[in-house]
Design a protein around this motif. Structure first.
Motif, PDB file in Angstrom:
ATOM      1  N   ASP A   1     -70.256 -74.390 126.998  1.00  0.00           N
ATOM      2  CA  ASP A   1     -69.262 -73.343 127.232  1.00  0.00           C
ATOM      3  C   ASP A   1     -67.818 -73.817 127.112  1.00  0.00           C
ATOM      4  N   VAL A   2     -67.604 -75.028 126.600  1.00  0.00           N
ATOM      5  CA  VAL A   2     -66.251 -75.538 126.385  1.00  0.00           C
ATOM      6  C   VAL A   2     -66.032 -75.758 124.895  1.00  0.00           C
ATOM      7  N   GLN A   3     -64.916 -75.263 124.381  1.00  0.00           N
ATOM      8  CA  GLN A   3     -64.600 -75.441 122.957  1.00  0.00           C
ATOM      9  C   GLN A   3     -63.932 -76.798 122.738  1.00  0.00           C
ATOM     10  N   PHE A   4     -64.457 -77.554 121.769  1.00  0.00           N
ATOM     11  CA  PHE A   4     -63.909 -78.867 121.430  1.00  0.00           C
ATOM     12  C   PHE A   4     -63.368 -78.854 120.000  1.00  0.00           C
ATOM     13  N   HIS A   5     -62.506 -79.816 119.726  1.00  0.00           N
ATOM     14  CA  HIS A   5     -61.833 -79.909 118.428  1.00  0.00           C
ATOM     15  C   HIS A   5     -61.736 -81.385 118.062  1.00  0.00           C
ATOM     16  N   GLY A   6     -62.049 -81.716 116.799  1.00  0.00           N
ATOM     17  CA  GLY A   6     -61.954 -83.114 116.397  1.00  0.00           C
ATOM     18  C   GLY A   6     -61.926 -83.291 114.891  1.00  0.00           C
ATOM     19  N   PRO A   7     -61.398 -84.431 114.407  1.00  0.00           N
ATOM     20  CA  PRO A   7     -61.324 -84.692 112.963  1.00  0.00           C
ATOM     21  C   PRO A   7     -62.683 -85.050 112.387  1.00  0.00           C
ATOM     22  N   VAL A   8     -62.902 -84.659 111.143  1.00  0.00           N
ATOM     23  CA  VAL A   8     -64.126 -85.001 110.417  1.00  0.00           C
ATOM     24  C   VAL A   8     -63.723 -85.714 109.134  1.00  0.00           C
ATOM     25  N   ARG A   9     -64.319 -86.877 108.884  1.00  0.00           N
ATOM     26  CA  ARG A   9     -63.929 -87.671 107.727  1.00  0.00           C
ATOM     27  C   ARG A   9     -64.372 -87.031 106.415  1.00  0.00           C
ATOM     28  N   ASP A  10     -63.627 -87.341 105.357  1.00  0.00           N
ATOM     29  CA  ASP A  10     -63.781 -86.645 104.080  1.00  0.00           C
ATOM     30  C   ASP A  10     -65.170 -86.798 103.473  1.00  0.00           C
ATOM     31  N   ASP A  11     -65.809 -87.981 103.608  1.00  0.00           N
ATOM     32  CA  ASP A  11     -67.128 -88.139 103.000  1.00  0.00           C
ATOM     33  C   ASP A  11     -68.168 -87.271 103.708  1.00  0.00           C
ATOM     34  N   PHE A  12     -67.997 -87.036 104.995  1.00  0.00           N
ATOM     35  CA  PHE A  12     -68.894 -86.118 105.701  1.00  0.00           C
ATOM     36  C   PHE A  12     -68.635 -84.676 105.268  1.00  0.00           C
ATOM     37  N   ILE A  13     -67.366 -84.342 105.041  1.00  0.00           N
ATOM     38  CA  ILE A  13     -67.016 -82.998 104.558  1.00  0.00           C
ATOM     39  C   ILE A  13     -67.663 -82.746 103.201  1.00  0.00           C
ATOM     40  N   SER A  14     -67.662 -83.759 102.318  1.00  0.00           N
ATOM     41  CA  SER A  14     -68.264 -83.599 100.990  1.00  0.00           C
ATOM     42  C   SER A  14     -69.756 -83.327 101.103  1.00  0.00           C
ATOM     43  N   VAL A  15     -70.433 -84.023 101.988  1.00  0.00           N
ATOM     44  CA  VAL A  15     -71.868 -83.825 102.171  1.00  0.00           C
ATOM     45  C   VAL A  15     -72.143 -82.473 102.807  1.00  0.00           C
ATOM     46  N   PHE A  16     -71.267 -82.051 103.715  1.00  0.00           N
ATOM     47  CA  PHE A  16     -71.435 -80.765 104.396  1.00  0.00           C
ATOM     48  C   PHE A  16     -71.530 -79.626 103.389  1.00  0.00           C
ATOM     49  N   GLY A  17     -70.806 -79.720 102.302  1.00  0.00           N
ATOM     50  CA  GLY A  17     -70.788 -78.633 101.336  1.00  0.00           C
ATOM     51  C   GLY A  17     -71.629 -78.866 100.093  1.00  0.00           C
ATOM     52  N   ASN A  18     -72.353 -79.994 100.003  1.00  0.00           N
ATOM     53  CA  ASN A  18     -73.067 -80.299  98.763  1.00  0.00           C
ATOM     54  C   ASN A  18     -74.319 -81.124  99.070  1.00  0.00           C
ATOM     55  N   GLU A  19     -75.487 -80.535  98.877  1.00  0.00           N
ATOM     56  CA  GLU A  19     -76.746 -81.206  99.186  1.00  0.00           C
ATOM     57  C   GLU A  19     -77.003 -82.401  98.263  1.00  0.00           C
ATOM     58  N   TYR A  20     -76.438 -82.398  97.049  1.00  0.00           N
ATOM     59  CA  TYR A  20     -76.620 -83.527  96.143  1.00  0.00           C
ATOM     60  C   TYR A  20     -76.058 -84.803  96.763  1.00  0.00           C
ATOM     61  N   PHE A  21     -74.855 -84.684  97.354  1.00  0.00           N
ATOM     62  CA  PHE A  21     -74.242 -85.849  97.990  1.00  0.00           C
ATOM     63  C   PHE A  21     -75.066 -86.312  99.188  1.00  0.00           C
TER      64      PHE A  21
END
Length: 218
Positions: free
Chosen positions: A147-167
């Motif tokens: 029930d608490v909202q958190f905020h944090g940075p995500v590194r670019d290589d994880f972002i790339s995988v998040f949007g692309n199953e090939y990676f």
């Protein structure tokens, strides 16, 4: 039970004393101009979500004129020998920045979270929002844990995988290596989530919400 009924014979009207607390300096009530000069600083610690100093009270005013903003309170508090003011949001709107917040989402991505996952699209409290920034190193995630909202940075290589199953298929071992290099050799999303200070933030919010209102001169 008859003796406890409210009747004209046993009812009386009394006048309750209402205590009004004013914020003063050298015996004079603080004005808006003086209040504006207080430095803005978070009273809730980032690491453990405990209070960073002694809270004095709530003030129903803010120089940024945020009456139409999301629910929040303004707190006057003491840091060592100086006064500060803080804007504090309730747990569901906290966007509390914590060292483990980004790592938690990175672990979820390494475990299979992707942009089509139902958790990233629901409107409920479990929604995970991953935002890819236009410049390197600026991507982040928001999510709700206990029930608490958190905020944090995500590194670019994880972002790339998040949007692309090939990676994911190609880079998954490297993702775990990068994650565990920072979060520890046994890191998983469950273990990282356990380090998020959700209960402490809620307790701090409840303490601040219960503070008396301090009045200042207009």
């Amino acid at each position: 039970m008859a003796g406890k009924q409210l009747t004209p014979q046993n009812a009386t009207i009394t006048t309750a004393a209402v205590e009004v607390k004013a914020l003063t300096i050298s015996g004079k009530q603080v004005t808006l101009a003086v209040f504006r000069q207080l430095e803005e600083a978070s009273i809730i610690e980032s690491l453990d979500a405990t209070l960073a100093g002694e809270p004095w009270g709530r003030v129903n005013y803010h120089p940024d004129k945020c009456a139409d903003a999301k629910e929040h309170i303004h707190v006057v508090w003491q840091k060592e020998d100086e006064l500060r003011r803080a804007t504090v949001y309730p747990p569901a709107l906290a966007a509390h920045r914590h060292l483990s917040a980004g790592l938690y989402v990175e672990a979820l991505i390494a475990e299979g979270l992707h942009h089509r996952d139902p958790r990233t699209k629901s409107e409920g409290s479990d929604r995970i929002q991953v935002v890819k920034a236009s410049k390197p190193g600026a991507s982040f995630a928001r999510f709700t844990h206990r029930d608490v909202q958190f905020h944090g940075p995500v590194r670019d290589d994880f972002i790339s995988v998040f949007g692309n199953e090939y990676f994911r298929q190609k880079d998954e071992p490297q993702l775990w290596h990068r994650l565990r290099h920072v979060a520890g050799p046994d890191a998983t999303s469950e273990r990282i989530a356990a380090t998020l200070p959700a209960h402490a933030y809620t307790a701090s919010w409840q303490t601040l919400k219960a503070l008396p209102q301090l009045f200042i001169a207009v």
